[in-house]
Design a protein around this motif. Structure first.
Motif, PDB file in Angstrom:
ATOM      1  N   HIS A 201     -11.604 -20.783  38.759  1.00 23.77           N
ATOM      2  CA  HIS A 201     -10.938 -21.365  37.489  1.00 23.77           C
ATOM      3  C   HIS A 201     -11.286 -22.731  37.733  1.00 23.77           C
ATOM      4  CE1 HIS A 201      -9.311 -19.236  34.075  1.00 23.77           C
ATOM      5  NE2 HIS A 201      -8.407 -18.269  35.294  1.00 23.77           N
ATOM      6  N   GLY A 202     -11.735 -22.884  38.806  1.00 17.95           N
ATOM      7  CA  GLY A 202     -11.774 -24.665  39.995  1.00 17.95           C
ATOM      8  C   GLY A 202     -12.942 -24.711  39.729  1.00 17.95           C
ATOM      9  N   GLY A 203     -14.069 -23.453  39.607  1.00 18.77           N
ATOM     10  CA  GLY A 203     -15.417 -23.659  39.144  1.00 18.77           C
ATOM     11  C   GLY A 203     -16.334 -23.222  40.526  1.00 18.77           C
ATOM     12  N   THR A 204     -15.621 -22.496  41.946  1.00 21.56           N
ATOM     13  CA  THR A 204     -16.343 -21.960  42.537  1.00 21.56           C
ATOM     14  C   THR A 204     -15.707 -20.217  42.730  1.00 21.56           C
ATOM     15  OG1 THR A 204     -14.311 -21.491  43.615  1.00 21.56           O
ATOM     16  CG2 THR A 204     -15.578 -23.812  43.786  1.00 21.56           C
ATOM     17  N   ALA A 205     -16.721 -19.671  43.265  1.00 19.06           N
ATOM     18  CA  ALA A 205     -16.618 -18.645  43.300  1.00 19.06           C
ATOM     19  C   ALA A 205     -16.297 -17.717  45.598  1.00 19.06           C
ATOM     20  CB  ALA A 205     -17.922 -17.673  43.115  1.00 19.06           C
ATOM     21  N   PRO A 206     -15.325 -16.818  45.131  1.00 20.39           N
ATOM     22  CA  PRO A 206     -15.457 -16.524  46.790  1.00 20.39           C
ATOM     23  C   PRO A 206     -16.727 -15.791  47.527  1.00 20.39           C
ATOM     24  CG  PRO A 206     -14.551 -14.372  44.760  1.00 20.39           C
ATOM     25  CD  PRO A 206     -14.997 -15.404  44.379  1.00 20.39           C
ATOM     26  N   GLU A 207     -17.064 -15.662  48.722  1.00 21.28           N
ATOM     27  CA  GLU A 207     -18.085 -15.477  49.288  1.00 21.28           C
ATOM     28  C   GLU A 207     -17.993 -14.473  49.597  1.00 21.28           C
ATOM     29  OE1 GLU A 207     -20.360 -16.860  50.714  1.00 21.28           O
ATOM     30  OE2 GLU A 207     -19.605 -18.685  50.023  1.00 21.28           O
ATOM     31  N   LEU A 208     -18.744 -13.825  49.293  1.00 23.89           N
ATOM     32  CA  LEU A 208     -19.233 -11.926  49.187  1.00 23.89           C
ATOM     33  C   LEU A 208     -21.111 -12.148  49.669  1.00 23.89           C
ATOM     34  CD1 LEU A 208     -18.954 -11.349  45.299  1.00 23.89           C
ATOM     35  CD2 LEU A 208     -17.777 -10.494  46.410  1.00 23.89           C
ATOM     36  N   SER A 209     -21.495 -11.216  50.068  1.00 22.97           N
ATOM     37  CA  SER A 209     -22.799 -10.623  50.523  1.00 22.97           C
ATOM     38  C   SER A 209     -23.220  -9.311  50.431  1.00 22.97           C
ATOM     39  CB  SER A 209     -22.764 -10.849  52.199  1.00 22.97           C
ATOM     40  OG  SER A 209     -23.406  -9.689  52.822  1.00 22.97           O
ATOM     41  N   SER A 210     -24.461  -8.698  49.356  1.00 17.50           N
ATOM     42  CA  SER A 210     -24.664  -7.621  48.614  1.00 17.50           C
ATOM     43  C   SER A 210     -25.233  -7.386  50.108  1.00 17.50           C
ATOM     44  CB  SER A 210     -26.522  -8.567  49.237  1.00 17.50           C
ATOM     45  OG  SER A 210     -26.855  -8.996  50.327  1.00 17.50           O
ATOM     46  N   SER A 211     -25.106  -6.943  51.600  1.00 16.23           N
ATOM     47  CA  SER A 211     -24.525  -6.014  53.224  1.00 16.23           C
ATOM     48  C   SER A 211     -23.313  -5.097  52.279  1.00 16.23           C
ATOM     49  CB  SER A 211     -24.607  -6.677  53.843  1.00 16.23           C
ATOM     50  OG  SER A 211     -23.550  -7.555  54.441  1.00 16.23           O
TER      51      SER A 211
END
Ligand code: ATR
Length: 279
Positions: A201-211
């Motif tokens: 809702h603030g235009g950002t995303a949580p950090e994610l790693s494909s690993s």
């Protein structure tokens, strides 16, 4: 009298509410089932909600949906509630009985599980799941996720104490742990990572790693519409399979509709129509 000719009065309460897709979704359910439904979006904050919802009930409505910031208020107002509602301490559905009694349920978690199993083809059996976030959205779905039978759920939250508290409150339902976002990798690989944070809702995303992901693993975002864009883009960049929360929205709505009318709408049809309209 033909049951289809009787007007079913319903509403959704929240603030803001103008953006709500619920009137559209319930209108499509009514069309599908040949029912006459008057489903309104009513803006209400915690102060005006008790008066407005009482007026609705007195007007002969069958019930209502409740969205932010009123889900906890709705749960408190009802005389009786489902196990999922009492576990979440929140309701997204109220049913008004002819006796004047109000019943509270929370269909969010069952809607999420339905979408994952039926529409996204996810199998919970033996799955290692990471739930990102420990606020109201996470609390509303955790019991249903546990009851779907995964091997383990790890709740990761910026404020560790909220994740700990949520895990403790659900510990009787199966293996569940809590950690900080920095510790998520140590519990990997995951078959499923669910975003229940409000970051979109603030235009950002949580950090994610494909690993973090097991082979065939996926990321499910409880957001839909513009709030889902940041995580969808991040997953596309990282090659992570992604699903937004529009299917959960339609599935939780279908469960509410069934509580009010006893009729079961076809979720997939309505979801297809919404996705087509969104282009
Ligand atoms: P909701 O009812 O939408 O869940 P909420 O109860 O305010 O809203 O919860 C928001 C969730 O998003 C919380 O898990 C919150 O983390 P905190 O408990 O640490 O506040 C998470 N969240 C919001 N902004 C965040 C940010 N900038 N970084 C990490 N997590 C964030």
């Amino acid at each position: 009298m033909d049951p289809g000719s009787q007007l079913i009065r319903l509403a959704v309460f929240g603030k803001p509410i103008a953006q709500s897709l619920s009137p559209r979704i319930h209108g499509l359910f009514a069309q599908q089932l040949g029912l006459k439904v008057d489903y309104r979006a009513i803006e209400a904050g915690p102060k005006s909600f008790p008066r407005l919802v009482t007026e609705l009930a007195k007007s002969g409505a069958c019930g209502c949906n409740i969205t932010a910031p009123l889900k906890r208020d709705a749960w408190k107002l009802a005389a009786r509630c489902s196990a999922s509602s009492s576990r979440a301490e929140a309701a997204n559905t109220l049913v008004f009985f002819d006796t004047g009694e109000w019943y509270a349920d929370n269909t969010d978690g069952r809607g999420l599980v339905h979408d994952l199993e039926s529409l996204a083809g996810f199998s919970f059996s033996g799955a290692n799941i990471c739930l990102l976030g420990a606020g109201g959205a996470a609390a509303g779905v955790l019991a249903a996720l546990m009851q779907a039978g995964p091997a383990n759920i790890v709740i990761a939250n910026r404020t560790a104490s909220r994740a700990d508290e949520l895990a403790e409150r659900h510990a009787d339902l199966g293996p569940i742990s809590s950690c900080t976002p920095a510790q998520v990798a140590s519990w990997a690989p995951y078959e499923l990572v669910i975003n229940a944070t409000s970051l979109g809702h603030g235009g950002t995303a949580p950090e994610l790693s494909s690993s973090w992901f097991a082979t065939g693993g996926m990321c499910y975002d409880m957001n839909y519409g513009p709030a889902a864009n940041p995580l969808e883009q991040l997953c596309a960049q990282k090659g992570i399979s992604y699903c937004d929360g529009l299917g959960m929205l339609v599935a939780q709505a279908a469960l509410s509709f069934e509580l009010w009318t006893g009729q079961v709408p076809q979720v997939a049809d309505v979801l297809h129509q919404l996705r087509q309209a969104a282009g």
